[in-house]
Design a protein around this motif. Structure first.
Motif, short mmCIF file in Angstrom:
data_model
loop_
_atom_site.label_atom_id
_atom_site.label_comp_id
_atom_site.label_asym_id
_atom_site.label_seq_id
_atom_site.Cartn_x
_atom_site.Cartn_y
_atom_site.Cartn_z
N PRO A 74 0.83 -1.21 0.00
CA PRO A 74 0.00 0.00 0.00
C PRO A 74 0.86 1.26 0.00
O PRO A 74 1.85 1.34 0.74
N ILE A 75 0.52 2.22 -0.86
CA ILE A 75 1.30 3.46 -0.91
C ILE A 75 0.55 4.64 -0.30
O ILE A 75 1.13 5.70 -0.15
N PHE A 76 -0.71 4.44 0.05
CA PHE A 76 -1.49 5.48 0.74
C PHE A 76 -2.18 4.85 1.94
O PHE A 76 -2.50 3.66 1.92
N GLN A 77 -2.41 5.68 2.96
CA GLN A 77 -3.13 5.24 4.14
C GLN A 77 -4.23 6.23 4.44
O GLN A 77 -4.01 7.43 4.41
N VAL A 78 -5.42 5.71 4.72
CA VAL A 78 -6.55 6.54 5.13
C VAL A 78 -6.70 6.37 6.63
O VAL A 78 -6.91 5.26 7.11
N GLN A 115 -3.78 13.22 -5.05
CA GLN A 115 -2.52 12.47 -5.02
C GLN A 115 -2.71 11.05 -5.53
O GLN A 115 -1.87 10.51 -6.25
N ILE A 116 -3.83 10.42 -5.15
CA ILE A 116 -4.11 9.06 -5.61
C ILE A 116 -4.32 9.05 -7.12
O ILE A 116 -3.84 8.15 -7.82
N SER A 117 -4.99 10.07 -7.64
CA SER A 117 -5.20 10.17 -9.08
C SER A 117 -3.87 10.29 -9.82
O SER A 117 -3.66 9.65 -10.86
N LYS A 154 -2.51 0.04 -4.18
CA LYS A 154 -3.21 -0.41 -2.98
C LYS A 154 -3.28 0.75 -2.00
O LYS A 154 -2.32 1.51 -1.87
N VAL A 155 -4.41 0.86 -1.31
CA VAL A 155 -4.62 1.87 -0.28
C VAL A 155 -5.00 1.13 1.00
O VAL A 155 -5.88 0.28 0.98
N SER A 156 -4.33 1.47 2.09
CA SER A 156 -4.60 0.84 3.37
C SER A 156 -5.52 1.72 4.21
O SER A 156 -5.33 2.94 4.28
N ASN A 201 -7.91 3.48 13.00
CA ASN A 201 -8.54 4.66 13.58
C ASN A 201 -9.42 5.44 12.60
O ASN A 201 -9.93 6.50 12.93
N CYS A 202 -9.61 4.90 11.39
CA CYS A 202 -10.48 5.55 10.41
C CYS A 202 -11.93 5.41 10.88
O CYS A 202 -12.39 4.32 11.20
N GLU A 203 -12.64 6.53 10.91
CA GLU A 203 -14.00 6.54 11.44
C GLU A 203 -15.04 6.03 10.44
O GLU A 203 -16.11 5.61 10.82
N GLU A 204 -14.72 6.07 9.16
CA GLU A 204 -15.66 5.63 8.13
C GLU A 204 -15.45 4.14 7.81
O GLU A 204 -14.36 3.61 7.99
N ASP A 205 -16.49 3.50 7.31
CA ASP A 205 -16.42 2.12 6.88
C ASP A 205 -15.51 2.02 5.66
O ASP A 205 -15.49 2.91 4.81
N ARG A 206 -14.78 0.93 5.54
CA ARG A 206 -13.82 0.79 4.44
C ARG A 206 -14.48 0.78 3.07
O ARG A 206 -13.91 1.24 2.09
#
Length: 97
Positions: free
Chosen positions: A19-23, A35-37, A47-49, A53-58
């Motif tokens: 994964p190169i990004f984390q939400v 940035q993802i675009s 891949k995004v991880s 602690n992310c408050e929204e559903d994946r």
């Protein structure tokens, strides 16, 4: 729209990627989607991880990323989202028919 065969192919291609990004807690914002675009234009498949602690559903996070980056969702597995977008100038992945 990706076919089942194309999604299987892309999942196999993405298997070895990290994964190169984390939400995280902040969720998805406009800067992140930009940035993802740009990363998708360069790599086509990322891949995004989604952090604990992310408050929204994946799945909601995946929908927001798809809309914001104008990408296609390949798979949501665990806390990892796989996105694909065909590059305009740097085509590297040739999808099966």
């Amino acid at each position: 729209m990706l076919t089942g065969k194309q999604k299987r192919f892309l999942r196999a291609e993405a298997h070895h990627l990290d994964p190169i990004f984390q939400v995280g807690k902040g969720g998805v914002n406009e800067n992140m989607t930009n940035q993802i675009s740009e990363a998708l234009e360069a790599r086509e498949l990322i891949k995004v991880s989604v952090l604990q602690n992310c408050e929204e559903d994946r799945k909601i996070v995946a929908e927001e990323l798809v809309k914001g980056a104008k990408a296609q969702l390949v798979q949501v597995i665990g806390n990892t989202i796989i996105l694909y977008k065909q590059s305009r100038e740097n085509k590297q992945i040739i999808l099966p028919r």
